[in-house]
Write an enzyme that holds these catalytic residues in place. Structure first.
Site: not given
Ligand code: PNS
Length: 158
Positions: A17, A41, A93, A131
């Site tokens: 990150h 989560k 990645r 993570s």
């Molecule tokens: O670190 P992560 O868990 O891979 O991040 C995922 C994240 C936070 C980018 C994604 O879950 C997100 O954007 N969540 C917020 C809710 C949202 O906007 N959902 C629609 C995404 S298409």
């Protein structure tokens, strides 16, 4: 002035990150790291701990003047609008990341056509890092100091 949002769970922040954040600061005037409060989560570190670990790590790397860390809930595109970000930053990645990232990028673009997603290929030395694996190692008392900054190691130990 271009602002980008780097959203994620950061549970915990890893060297992968931090590499993406550092490279994003070379492209954008301002980078906001958005730490998601995700009701679906159950994180190992609470929101405040995740934010503090990021803040400390960015300070150690001398990136704290270019990067802001904020918690958010709800849709990523809504948070972008709130902070005036026209770009979303994500790290890729491996091919395995591509499918879900592609779907998120397309969905976000449908929701907010003015916001584009920019991907950084994770540095090769961090390409294996996640993570989830860090949490598993930490849960069994393993040494995670090769994978995450000291600020996160401290908080995981606690
Ligand atoms: O670190 P992560 O868990 O891979 O991040 C995922 C994240 C936070 C980018 C994604 O879950 C997100 O954007 N969540 C917020 C809710 C949202 O906007 N959902 C629609 C995404 S298409």
């Amino acid at each position: 002035m271009t602002t980008a949002l780097y959203p994620g769970s950061f549970d915990p922040v890893t060297f992968g990150h931090l590499d993406v954040i550092r490279r994003a600061t070379a492209v954008f005037d301002k980078v906001v790291v958005g730490v998601l409060v995700n009701p679906r989560k159950s994180p190992m570190l609470g929101l405040e701990e995740r934010i503090a670990a990021l803040g400390d790590a960015l300070k150690e790397d001398g990136l704290d003047d270019k990067v802001e860390v904020r918690g958010f809930d709800g849709l990523t595109v809504d948070f972008c609008a709130k902070i005036g970000a026209s770009f979303i930053v994500r790290g890729l990645r491996a091919v395995s990341d591509f499918e879900s990232e592609l779907s998120m990028a397309h969905t976000n673009r449908k929701l907010a056509p003015d916001i584009d997603t920019i991907f950084f290929m994770t540095a090769l030395e961090h390409a294996y890092l996640s993570s989830s694996l860090v949490k598993e190692i930490a849960a069994f008392g393993g040494d995670v100091s090769r994978f995450v900054p000291a600020a996160a190691v401290r908080r995981l130990k606690r």
